[in-house]
Design a protein around this motif. Structure first.
Motif, PDB file in Angstrom:
ATOM      1  N   ASN A 256       0.849  -1.204   0.000  1.00  0.00           N
ATOM      2  CA  ASN A 256       0.000   0.000   0.000  1.00  0.00           C
ATOM      3  C   ASN A 256       0.882   1.251   0.000  1.00  0.00           C
ATOM      4  N   VAL A 257       0.863   1.969  -1.109  1.00  0.00           N
ATOM      5  CA  VAL A 257       1.749   3.132  -1.297  1.00  0.00           C
ATOM      6  C   VAL A 257       0.947   4.421  -1.134  1.00  0.00           C
ATOM      7  N   ASP A 258       1.545   5.441  -0.508  1.00  0.00           N
ATOM      8  CA  ASP A 258       0.832   6.703  -0.277  1.00  0.00           C
ATOM      9  C   ASP A 258       0.576   7.445  -1.593  1.00  0.00           C
ATOM     10  N   GLU A 259      -0.316   8.406  -1.532  1.00  0.00           N
ATOM     11  CA  GLU A 259      -0.780   9.094  -2.733  1.00  0.00           C
ATOM     12  C   GLU A 259       0.343   9.881  -3.415  1.00  0.00           C
ATOM     13  N   GLU A 260       1.219  10.506  -2.650  1.00  0.00           N
ATOM     14  CA  GLU A 260       2.311  11.290  -3.246  1.00  0.00           C
ATOM     15  C   GLU A 260       3.248  10.391  -4.058  1.00  0.00           C
ATOM     16  N   SER A 261       3.552   9.219  -3.520  1.00  0.00           N
ATOM     17  CA  SER A 261       4.410   8.281  -4.247  1.00  0.00           C
ATOM     18  C   SER A 261       3.726   7.792  -5.518  1.00  0.00           C
ATOM     19  N   ARG A 262       2.424   7.565  -5.442  1.00  0.00           N
ATOM     20  CA  ARG A 262       1.684   7.148  -6.633  1.00  0.00           C
ATOM     21  C   ARG A 262       1.715   8.227  -7.700  1.00  0.00           C
ATOM     22  N   ARG A 263       1.549   9.472  -7.293  1.00  0.00           N
ATOM     23  CA  ARG A 263       1.585  10.595  -8.237  1.00  0.00           C
ATOM     24  C   ARG A 263       2.971  10.714  -8.875  1.00  0.00           C
ATOM     25  N   LEU A 264       4.017  10.523  -8.074  1.00  0.00           N
ATOM     26  CA  LEU A 264       5.385  10.600  -8.582  1.00  0.00           C
ATOM     27  C   LEU A 264       5.629   9.552  -9.660  1.00  0.00           C
ATOM     28  N   VAL A 265       5.265   8.300  -9.372  1.00  0.00           N
ATOM     29  CA  VAL A 265       5.491   7.219 -10.326  1.00  0.00           C
ATOM     30  C   VAL A 265       4.638   7.422 -11.573  1.00  0.00           C
ATOM     31  N   GLN A 266       3.385   7.872 -11.393  1.00  0.00           N
ATOM     32  CA  GLN A 266       2.508   8.122 -12.535  1.00  0.00           C
ATOM     33  C   GLN A 266       3.063   9.230 -13.420  1.00  0.00           C
ATOM     34  N   CYS A 267       3.554  10.308 -12.808  1.00  0.00           N
ATOM     35  CA  CYS A 267       4.137  11.422 -13.575  1.00  0.00           C
ATOM     36  C   CYS A 267       5.368  10.960 -14.347  1.00  0.00           C
ATOM     37  N   THR A 268       6.191  10.136 -13.721  1.00  0.00           N
ATOM     38  CA  THR A 268       7.396   9.638 -14.387  1.00  0.00           C
ATOM     39  C   THR A 268       7.037   8.776 -15.594  1.00  0.00           C
ATOM     40  N   TYR A 269       6.040   7.928 -15.415  1.00  0.00           N
ATOM     41  CA  TYR A 269       5.595   7.075 -16.528  1.00  0.00           C
ATOM     42  C   TYR A 269       5.025   7.926 -17.666  1.00  0.00           C
ATOM     43  N   GLU A 270       4.221   8.911 -17.331  1.00  0.00           N
ATOM     44  CA  GLU A 270       3.644   9.786 -18.363  1.00  0.00           C
ATOM     45  C   GLU A 270       4.727  10.566 -19.093  1.00  0.00           C
ATOM     46  N   SER A 271       5.762  10.981 -18.363  1.00  0.00           N
ATOM     47  CA  SER A 271       6.874  11.704 -18.988  1.00  0.00           C
ATOM     48  C   SER A 271       7.583  10.824 -20.005  1.00  0.00           C
ATOM     49  N   LEU A 272       7.790   9.563 -19.653  1.00  0.00           N
ATOM     50  CA  LEU A 272       8.411   8.617 -20.577  1.00  0.00           C
ATOM     51  C   LEU A 272       7.551   8.447 -21.833  1.00  0.00           C
ATOM     52  N   GLU A 273       6.253   8.266 -21.652  1.00  0.00           N
ATOM     53  CA  GLU A 273       5.356   8.068 -22.786  1.00  0.00           C
ATOM     54  C   GLU A 273       5.334   9.293 -23.698  1.00  0.00           C
ATOM     55  N   LYS A 274       5.304  10.466 -23.121  1.00  0.00           N
ATOM     56  CA  LYS A 274       5.299  11.700 -23.916  1.00  0.00           C
ATOM     57  C   LYS A 274       6.610  11.867 -24.684  1.00  0.00           C
ATOM     58  N   ALA A 275       7.722  11.486 -24.054  1.00  0.00           N
ATOM     59  CA  ALA A 275       9.020  11.589 -24.717  1.00  0.00           C
ATOM     60  C   ALA A 275       9.114  10.603 -25.880  1.00  0.00           C
ATOM     61  N   ILE A 276       8.668   9.370 -25.663  1.00  0.00           N
ATOM     62  CA  ILE A 276       8.693   8.370 -26.731  1.00  0.00           C
ATOM     63  C   ILE A 276       7.843   8.817 -27.912  1.00  0.00           C
ATOM     64  N   ALA A 277       6.723   9.480 -27.619  1.00  0.00           N
ATOM     65  CA  ALA A 277       5.766   9.858 -28.665  1.00  0.00           C
ATOM     66  C   ALA A 277       6.346  10.849 -29.673  1.00  0.00           C
ATOM     67  N   ILE A 278       7.350  11.635 -29.277  1.00  0.00           N
ATOM     68  CA  ILE A 278       7.894  12.632 -30.213  1.00  0.00           C
ATOM     69  C   ILE A 278       9.131  12.134 -30.953  1.00  0.00           C
ATOM     70  N   VAL A 279       9.617  10.950 -30.590  1.00  0.00           N
ATOM     71  CA  VAL A 279      10.850  10.450 -31.197  1.00  0.00           C
ATOM     72  C   VAL A 279      10.605  10.074 -32.653  1.00  0.00           C
ATOM     73  N   LYS A 280      11.333  10.726 -33.553  1.00  0.00           N
ATOM     74  CA  LYS A 280      11.280  10.438 -34.986  1.00  0.00           C
ATOM     75  C   LYS A 280      12.448  11.155 -35.650  1.00  0.00           C
ATOM     76  N   PRO A 281      12.783  10.810 -36.881  1.00  0.00           N
ATOM     77  CA  PRO A 281      13.881  11.507 -37.572  1.00  0.00           C
ATOM     78  C   PRO A 281      13.634  13.014 -37.624  1.00  0.00           C
ATOM     79  N   GLY A 282      14.678  13.783 -37.321  1.00  0.00           N
ATOM     80  CA  GLY A 282      14.588  15.241 -37.373  1.00  0.00           C
ATOM     81  C   GLY A 282      14.347  15.900 -36.040  1.00  0.00           C
ATOM     82  N   VAL A 283      13.908  15.155 -35.033  1.00  0.00           N
ATOM     83  CA  VAL A 283      13.687  15.727 -33.707  1.00  0.00           C
ATOM     84  C   VAL A 283      15.028  15.901 -33.003  1.00  0.00           C
ATOM     85  N   ARG A 284      15.254  17.080 -32.433  1.00  0.00           N
ATOM     86  CA  ARG A 284      16.508  17.329 -31.713  1.00  0.00           C
ATOM     87  C   ARG A 284      16.496  16.608 -30.364  1.00  0.00           C
ATOM     88  N   PHE A 285      17.683  16.176 -29.950  1.00  0.00           N
ATOM     89  CA  PHE A 285      17.781  15.495 -28.667  1.00  0.00           C
ATOM     90  C   PHE A 285      17.240  16.368 -27.536  1.00  0.00           C
TER      91      PHE A 285
END
Length: 342
Positions: A256-285
């Motif tokens: 059972n994890v507290d709400e702040e930890s859940r928000r942290l992990v969820q935000c990190t996962y969403e950040s990864l998904e958003k970063a993957i979504a823009i990866v394509k030829p021509g995108v700057r690092f």
């Protein structure tokens, strides 16, 4: 370790390694009064071949009997069985809890001895002495390699094994399980798939995966600490297979994890998904870092700037390095945008 001892009644016992009728009992299990099932062996050879993994049973039993207390108190009885604290970036061991200016509640626990790798497994160049030979001076530290179709296919295989190994590790995560036990699962699963656990002895790193609990940012060393209800743990898996590396990680909730930890992990996962979504030829690092930084900041969190993403392939770490933050100018513009929103 002395050999197995004779068992008086062997009618219902099978070898813990091969399943044949067993006539020997692990003497340590007898001493600890552990169940006979899983501690019986048909021959000395089977007993010796199983020792590196079987001795984890003894650790579990001892930790259970020790209960709560300081890390040194919980580990004091284990130090005569190759369980010691890690020092000097993996190059030294000690029986005393090392001094450090701790910033959180977590403390290191003793670590077990190095796990064995069978001779048929292909080894990276640091496996024997802990020192990478090719990687540090490679041109690929500053030149981005365009992978060949053959390299890509081999990397797919290595990454597929890594995914399966990570899933195996995830299945054992629960309160009461030590991170050393997670490392054992990772090591055994990697070897069973024909791979080498890339972190093992890389710059003297003593384990086969990284387990980072709570405030540990990354590269945590698996040890004798039991996971506790409410922890979060990141398991970082890297596999060397057919001359290339696969690398992935995930963060898991323990009980059972507290709400702040859940928000942290969820935000990190969403950040990864958003970063993957823009990866394509021509995108700057740098755009990858800007996407990550924007989402984390807007969510009320911040990015750790001490570490970054990295390339991978025939080298464990290579170009490109991918910061998880944007430029200073974009940072201040984002701050002003947040002020206007609130």
């Amino acid at each position: 370790m002395s050999g197995g001892s004779d068992v008086a009644d062997t009618t219902s016992l099978s070898c813990a390694r091969c399943g044949k009728p067993a006539r020997l009992q692990c003497p340590k299990c007898v001493e600890l009064k552990l169940p006979r099932e899983g501690a019986a062996f048909c021959t000395q050879d089977c007993f010796k071949a199983s020792w590196s993994s079987h001795k984890a049973v003894h650790l579990k039993a001892k930790l259970s009997s020790l209960g709560t207390g300081t890390p040194h108190e919980q580990n004091s009885d284990l130090l005569n069985e190759d369980w010691q604290y890690c020092l000097k970036r993996g190059q030294a061991r000690t029986q005393k809890l090392p001094h450090f200016d701790w910033t959180g509640k977590l403390r290191p626990y003793a670590i077990s001895g190095r796990r064995a790798v069978p001779p048929h497994i292909e080894l990276p160049d640091w496996a024997a002495d802990g020192i990478p030979k090719t990687e540090p001076n490679s041109d690929l530290q500053h030149v981005v390699e365009i992978k060949t179709p053959d390299q890509i296919e081999r990397m797919r295989e290595a990454c597929r094994i890594g995914r399966e190994v990570l899933d195996a590790a995830a299945r054992v995560i629960q309160p009461g399980v030590t991170t050393d036990e997670i490392d054992r699962v990772v090591h055994d699963a990697t070897i069973a798939a024909g791979g080498y656990p890339s972190p093992l002895n890389y710059h003297f790193f003593p384990k086969s995966c990284c387990t980072s609990v709570n405030e540990v940012i990354c590269h945590g060393i698996p040890d004798a600490r039991k996971l506790e209800d409410g922890d979060i743990i990141n398991v970082d898996i890297s596999v060397y297979y057919k001359g290339v590396h696969g690398d992935l990680n995930e963060t898991y909730f323990v009980g059972n994890v507290d709400e702040e930890s859940r928000r942290l992990v969820q935000c990190t996962y969403e950040s990864l998904e958003k970063a993957i979504a823009i990866v394509k030829p021509g995108v700057r690092f740098r755009e990858i870092g800007e996407v990550i930084n924007r989402h984390t900041t807007m969510s009320g969190f911040s990015v750790v700037k001490s570490y970054c993403g990295h390339g991978i392939g025939e080298l464990f770490h290579c170009a490109p390095n991918i910061p998880h933050y944007g430029s200073i100018l974009n940072y201040f513009l984002l701050k002003e945008e947040i002020k206007q929103l609130v």
